[in-house]
Motif scaffolding. Structure first.
Motif, PDB file in Angstrom:
ATOM      1  N   PRO A   1     -10.494  64.059  16.069  1.00  0.00           N
ATOM      2  CA  PRO A   1     -10.517  63.553  17.444  1.00  0.00           C
ATOM      3  C   PRO A   1     -10.164  62.064  17.469  1.00  0.00           C
ATOM      4  O   PRO A   1     -10.480  61.324  16.531  1.00  0.00           O
ATOM      5  N   GLU A   2      -9.511  61.625  18.515  1.00  0.00           N
ATOM      6  CA  GLU A   2      -9.051  60.234  18.592  1.00  0.00           C
ATOM      7  C   GLU A   2     -10.209  59.240  18.520  1.00  0.00           C
ATOM      8  O   GLU A   2     -10.039  58.129  18.032  1.00  0.00           O
ATOM      9  N   THR A   3     -11.376  59.633  18.971  1.00  0.00           N
ATOM     10  CA  THR A   3     -12.537  58.736  18.925  1.00  0.00           C
ATOM     11  C   THR A   3     -12.998  58.465  17.495  1.00  0.00           C
ATOM     12  O   THR A   3     -13.661  57.472  17.234  1.00  0.00           O
ATOM     13  N   SER A   4     -12.638  59.347  16.575  1.00  0.00           N
ATOM     14  CA  SER A   4     -13.032  59.185  15.167  1.00  0.00           C
ATOM     15  C   SER A   4     -12.017  58.407  14.350  1.00  0.00           C
ATOM     16  O   SER A   4     -12.230  58.160  13.166  1.00  0.00           O
ATOM     17  N   LEU A   5     -10.917  58.028  14.961  1.00  0.00           N
ATOM     18  CA  LEU A   5      -9.827  57.368  14.246  1.00  0.00           C
ATOM     19  C   LEU A   5     -10.243  56.075  13.536  1.00  0.00           C
ATOM     20  O   LEU A   5      -9.924  55.902  12.357  1.00  0.00           O
TER      21      LEU A   5
ATOM     22  N   ASN B   1     -13.155  55.097  12.337  1.00  0.00           N
ATOM     23  CA  ASN B   1     -14.016  55.413  11.201  1.00  0.00           C
ATOM     24  C   ASN B   1     -13.213  56.081  10.092  1.00  0.00           C
ATOM     25  O   ASN B   1     -13.382  55.769   8.902  1.00  0.00           O
ATOM     26  N   TYR B   2     -12.336  56.983  10.464  1.00  0.00           N
ATOM     27  CA  TYR B   2     -11.463  57.650   9.498  1.00  0.00           C
ATOM     28  C   TYR B   2     -10.596  56.620   8.762  1.00  0.00           C
ATOM     29  O   TYR B   2     -10.468  56.659   7.546  1.00  0.00           O
TER      30      TYR B   2
ATOM     31  N   SER C   1       0.202  54.628  15.143  1.00  0.00           N
ATOM     32  CA  SER C   1      -1.057  54.925  15.827  1.00  0.00           C
ATOM     33  C   SER C   1      -1.655  53.710  16.525  1.00  0.00           C
ATOM     34  O   SER C   1      -2.446  53.855  17.447  1.00  0.00           O
TER      35      SER C   1
ATOM     36  N   GLU D   1      -3.682  51.737  15.059  1.00  0.00           N
ATOM     37  CA  GLU D   1      -4.892  51.435  14.296  1.00  0.00           C
ATOM     38  C   GLU D   1      -4.499  50.578  13.085  1.00  0.00           C
ATOM     39  O   GLU D   1      -3.736  51.015  12.227  1.00  0.00           O
TER      40      GLU D   1
END
Length: 114
Positions: A20-24, A26-27, A66, A68
């Motif tokens: 999910p994009e919200t976990s990006l 942290n990932y 991305s 990020e």
């Protein structure tokens, strides 16, 4: 390439697709600690006939675009090797196997120049 290395890369490829994009963020933070993944990705890049090369190049490009910062930096660590492999394959006149590397390098270049 060993089966275990192939498994590491295949897991990485599928893991990102379901994220999910919200976990990006942290990932992205945890990705730099995966040394076995990094060494496996280098082996894929160095093997121009690998069936994993195209999906790896595609995913690295997705990381780069991305937005990020840590995913961008993760991708940048592979650029020298990608350029070297692209030039080596191009010099051997086997242009077909360098297509995905060329697309990744051009994509990164175009995003930098925008």
């Amino acid at each position: 390439m060993f089966t275990s290395e192939k498994g590491v890369v295949e897991e990485w490829l599928s893991e990102f697709k379901t994220l999910p994009e919200t976990s990006l963020p942290n990932y992205a933070t945890n990705l730099k600690d995966k040394s076995s993944l990094v060494s496996s990705l280098y082996k894929v890049i160095q093997e121009p006939q690998s069936e994993l090369l195209e999906p790896v190049c595609h995913q690295l490009f997705e990381f780069y675009r991305s937005g990020e910062e840590q995913l961008l930096q993760f991708t940048l660590q592979f650029l020298p090797e990608l350029i070297w492999c692209y030039l080596a394959v191009s010099a051997s006149r086997n242009v077909h196997s360098s297509g995905c590397i060329e697309a990744l390098l051009l994509g990164v270049y175009n995003l930098v120049c925008i």
